[in-house]
Design a protein around this motif. Structure first.
Motif, short mmCIF file in Angstrom:
data_model
loop_
_atom_site.label_atom_id
_atom_site.label_comp_id
_atom_site.label_asym_id
_atom_site.label_seq_id
_atom_site.Cartn_x
_atom_site.Cartn_y
_atom_site.Cartn_z
N HIS A 130 0.83 -1.20 0.00
CA HIS A 130 0.00 0.00 0.00
C HIS A 130 0.87 1.26 0.00
O HIS A 130 0.59 2.23 -0.72
N SER A 134 2.35 1.68 -3.33
CA SER A 134 1.30 2.15 -4.24
C SER A 134 1.10 3.67 -4.12
O SER A 134 1.01 4.39 -5.13
N ASP A 135 1.05 4.16 -2.91
CA ASP A 135 0.91 5.61 -2.68
C ASP A 135 2.03 6.39 -3.35
O ASP A 135 1.81 7.42 -3.98
N HIS A 193 1.64 6.21 -7.11
CA HIS A 193 0.47 6.97 -7.55
C HIS A 193 0.73 8.47 -7.58
O HIS A 193 0.34 9.18 -8.51
N PHE A 228 3.31 10.01 -8.25
CA PHE A 228 4.09 10.41 -9.42
C PHE A 228 3.26 10.38 -10.71
O PHE A 228 3.76 10.67 -11.78
N THR A 229 1.98 10.01 -10.61
CA THR A 229 1.11 10.09 -11.79
C THR A 229 0.22 11.34 -11.78
O THR A 229 -0.46 11.61 -12.76
N PRO A 277 5.93 9.20 -14.18
CA PRO A 277 5.66 7.99 -13.40
C PRO A 277 6.90 7.10 -13.43
O PRO A 277 7.71 7.18 -14.36
N GLN A 332 1.67 -7.61 -6.49
CA GLN A 332 2.34 -6.89 -7.58
C GLN A 332 1.85 -5.44 -7.56
O GLN A 332 0.65 -5.18 -7.37
N SER A 364 1.03 2.76 -12.09
CA SER A 364 -0.12 3.61 -11.75
C SER A 364 -0.46 3.54 -10.26
O SER A 364 -1.31 4.27 -9.78
N GLY A 365 0.21 2.60 -9.55
CA GLY A 365 -0.09 2.44 -8.13
C GLY A 365 -1.10 1.32 -7.89
O GLY A 365 -1.50 1.08 -6.76
N THR A 366 -1.51 0.64 -8.96
CA THR A 366 -2.46 -0.47 -8.79
C THR A 366 -1.76 -1.64 -8.10
O THR A 366 -0.64 -2.00 -8.46
#
Lengths: 222, 222, 222, 222, 222, 222, 222
Positions: free
Chosen positions: F109, F112-113, F116, F118-119, F125, F144, F148-150
């Motif tokens: 998590h 991911s933050d 994200h 950087f998008t 990114p 994984q 995009s942070g997904t």
């Protein structure tokens, strides 16, 4: 040759018009038809509630800003809503600092400052116009503030879709001694005329008598 | 080939003109026709009140800056209004710090600084010119400040629509011994001549006698 | 292909010229014709007062910077005026810190730093050149500072419209033993020659004798 | 298609060259022809004093940085002058902190850092190269620093107009046992050869004997 | 149509390549041919000293980072030099905080972080690759860091002009039991092969025995 | 006409796709083929070690994040390495604050933050996807995280070159009761199938039994 | 000619539409079909779980925000996830400050502020819409918030792929006295109708009875 210049932080076009502000005004002109009316006894805000998708509650179109003041707007809903927040904060801050209700002119002035600052820098102007109604020591007040920060005072305003036609209807029907029911009828007629008939309308009312801004949601909602 | 260069933070054109300032001046030239007049006994600010939409109160065109000073302007209303705020704050700050009224030259100078700084960076210059009138130890003062920050002193100014023709009328009719009524008549004539007849005009007056700036809204408003 | 590159923060052209600085110099070359002259006994600043609109007081063209120093400039008036402010602040700061008048070279140096920094970043260079005159321990000083921050010392300068022709006149007429009246006559001749005759001129004078910079507005103003 | 990409913050071209740095070097190559020479006994800085407008004092071309160090430069005068300021501040700061004169390599290194940082961000690189001469524990030092921050050490440098031809003359005439007069003659010859004859030249000299940097302005100035 | 999009802060091309980083690598590939070699007993850094202008001392190509570590690089000299400064500061900071020499992997890691951060924002990546050699608890270390921040470990590296051919020569000649003279001969051969014969080369050596990084300038310099 | 708009701060294309993120995913799809596998008893990370230049040690492809967690990635090596640093810092910070090992979901998590953010702004990114493996109170974890942070959870992942084909092989061969040797054989088969035979592979293993992440470098490296 | 203007910080197109917001809405319209339903007894969130790659666990589609509130979303997964974080933090902050659960309208309002601010500056709007469900003093609440920050209240929402068709199905089948099983059946039917049959769906339920938001993952997951 021309392409050698003019590529950057750009605000005015060659005719000296602020183009982003003009575009923001276009966003306003696509919004709900919205009317403001004032006599010395009351002010009325009336805004078309656009037919929405099924199962959706109609959006709030008239906002209580403070006990003695309310607002409505037309344009991008997120923008209107953000500006109403600004108004509410300004009103509360005034109460905290001065322990009196903010006067409506000051409220409009602070909104104007906020809107104006978004026209000076490389951000976007707000795509919303606001009509403010309230009561203060000067009596019943009705003001309109535009994306450029321009403030108007008057007895009748119309913003949003077909604003010019709606204002014409208001103009023709307006009399300084209108009572509230007459005003509601007039605003309703003005909005319905430009929207092809029966329209959901949310009203907001401030009376010199009660000095309390009240929302009156569309009948269908009650 | 040319397209390889010149794409960015750009202020001057190839002739060394500040293009955004020139566009801002165009915004001024679309504003209300506005006159400033001065004799040794008084200064007069007079600004056309443009015919507005029905039910709209005419906009304030002449502003009290401080007890001894007033201003008017032409151009984007939001910009004029923001600049008048700057003037008022400057005047109050001066009273707080020095406990004397600010002199009119200093007021114009601070406005000039503010306007000038908006020509140096990647923001937009203000689309408004301001005429300041007041009284201080040097007597009656009349100054004009333009979007570039340029300050002018004089006995007669005209800004806004058809400024050149209006100034010509003023020039022809001006005499240093004009009395106030003569000055009002002259300013009115200058404004009406370029607007095709009877025009609502708001005046502002500072007299060496009373040393108090007074607004005089259009007759129709009284 | 070329269009794939070169689109951004751009200062030099392919020949290594600072294009915005060159454009700023063009702004200077449209300004009032302005002369600086120096002998060991005095320095003279003389600037054309451009014919203005009727009823307008001629703009101040020569500025007192400090008791012992003055300045004039050519280019955008708002820029000249802002730079004179910089000079005045520098002079006052020096008095506060060192309790002596600032020497003229240091004054020019600080102005140069200020101007230079506006050539390094994505802002605009100032569109004005300044001529400084004053007296200090080294005697009478005359310096010119350009938009790029370049400082020149000399006995004769000309900036603004037709600067080259004006300088040529000065050059031909200059003698190190000119007296003040001769210098004023020479500067006047240089300015009038390029402006097609009789021209309003404001002078500023610093004499090694009095060590006090004095403005001498155009005769018509007296 | 290509136009869909590549429009922004751009520094390298497709060949991996820093284009703004290359343009800055072009600005240097238009500057005064400037020579640096060194033997174990002295270093000499010599810079062409470009013919100036009449009545203008020749610009300072050689600068004292500290008692034991001097500099000259070629390129934009405002840039050279700003970099010399950097050097002077670095030298003074070193004296304040360590109570010893700064060594010449450290001086060049700090200048290099300053120049380099202006190549990394969206600002412009300096349009000037600097030659530094001085004496420290390692003896007589001569260094050149370029807009990219590159530092060179050597016995002979040439920068500015026709630098390559001038360096060739220096190269042919240089002998490690040159005395000062011979060096001055050689530098003079190198500068005059590329400028078509008799040229005003300012020299700066540091000798291991006196350890004191001295400016020697053009003969005509004395 | 395409021109409506894609104009801004752009880093990747459509194939997902970081174009500015690729251009930076091109800058590296124009630099001096530079070799790193390692056995368990020593590491060797060898860099071509490009023929320079007459009277110029050859540039330093191998740098002492700390007593136990050295570096060389290829690409823009100002960039290499700035990165070496980063390394030196990292090494000194480590000594101050932990009172032990920094290990070589950590040194490379910190350099990698620095380089990587310049690939994320709207600045330029460094146009330089660095080869690091040193000794720590893990023994002799040899690492290469590229403009993207990628770190490589190995026994043999080549960067700069004709790096691929030079690496091939090294590869063919490398044996894990090379002695120092053999390694120097191999690196020399690799560099000279791609530069058409006799080349000035600066070496830097770290031995597990002495644990002290030593520069060995070109023979001609001694 | 179109060219009048849309030149700047741009993230979405007209179809609402984040184009820079799509390009970043292309960078990932050029990276080493990399597999993640999980059963309830262990998780396996396997990454192709690309054939490198001679004398180069194979790059680290599997990273210990904390005692109980490891990671691998595909895409720009500098980006992978920077993201692994983020993971390590997050894990250490968690231990410092809570005195317990961070759970693997939280680790993903936080990564991911970071990705994200950087998008959202005008930066690039990251050009890397990460596979995380570890053990916590929920047992063996495999996740994984994409540019995009997904965040994805699963029993089998493949990223990098030919990821789809590799995942197909994994899918066909996967059984929930695979033992470690079987899993290693399966991952190896999947990677080798898309790389045309025998490939160096680095593995990383976390077992519910030992709860300790272990790197297993390619056989050739031992 | 047109190309001389309009190149920069641009938000509105000539029709006054916020183009980046429109593109963000397109990103939403590519997301999973997602339904919100409300009666006075309960609210239901239902989101299609898109068929994923083999061995991948289905992504979480319904999120617990606080004990009494949940959310689902459609659009970029990284954006949905980031917005859910915002909601959780807002809910926790409210509990910390006021020691009561946040009311659902306030939660939506804070999310709206966050989304709106990303439409005003040169960053990208979020590519996600969120549906919020919860219970507070006003009873069961269901709200939708869009990338522009617009908040909707209603009894039935659909976002994501084929949202219009899905909403039509919901509309036809909706009755205020639906029980939970009927609502789940209806939402399922609406989602499956637009996705061509049997679809994995994750539900989230808040009941006025239990006042506790519960996720109900797809059957296949149990």
């Amino acid at each position: 040759m021309a392409s050698e210049f003019g590529r950057v932080p750009f605000f005015y076009n060659t005719e000296g018009r602020l183009v982003q502000v003009d575009y923001a005004l276009q966003a306003v002109s696509r919004g709900s038809t919205t009317i403001g009316l004032k006599t010395k006894d009351f002010a009325l805000l009336s805004s078309q509630v656009k037919p929405t998708r099924p199962l959706l509650e109609p959006a709030e179109k008239v906002y209580v800003v403070d006990e003695h003041a309310g607002a409505t707007g037309s344009g991008y809903i997120g923008d209107v809503s953000n500006l109403v927040d600004e108004l509410r904060v300004a009103a509360q801050r005034h109460r905290l600092v001065y322990e009196t209700p903010i006067d409506i002119g000051t409220l409009a002035h602070q909104l104007s400052d906020h809107l104006h600052s978004f026209t000076m820098y490389a951000v976007r102007p707000f795509g919303a116009s606001i009509i403010l109604a309230g009561v203060d020591e000067l009596g019943i007040q009705l003001l309109q503030v535009d994306p450029s920060g321009t403030v108007f005072r008057g007895s009748g305003f119309a913003i949003g879709q077909h604003a010019d036609e709606a204002l014409e209807t208001v103009h023709v029907g307006y009399r300084p001694d209108l009572n509230l029911d007459g005003a509601i009828a007039l605003a309703t007629r003005a909005i319905e005329a430009v929207n092809g008939g029966r329209t959901e309308i949310e009203h907001g009312i401030i009376r010199s008598e009660t000095r309390r801004f009240e929302r009156r949601p569309p009948a269908s909602e009650a």
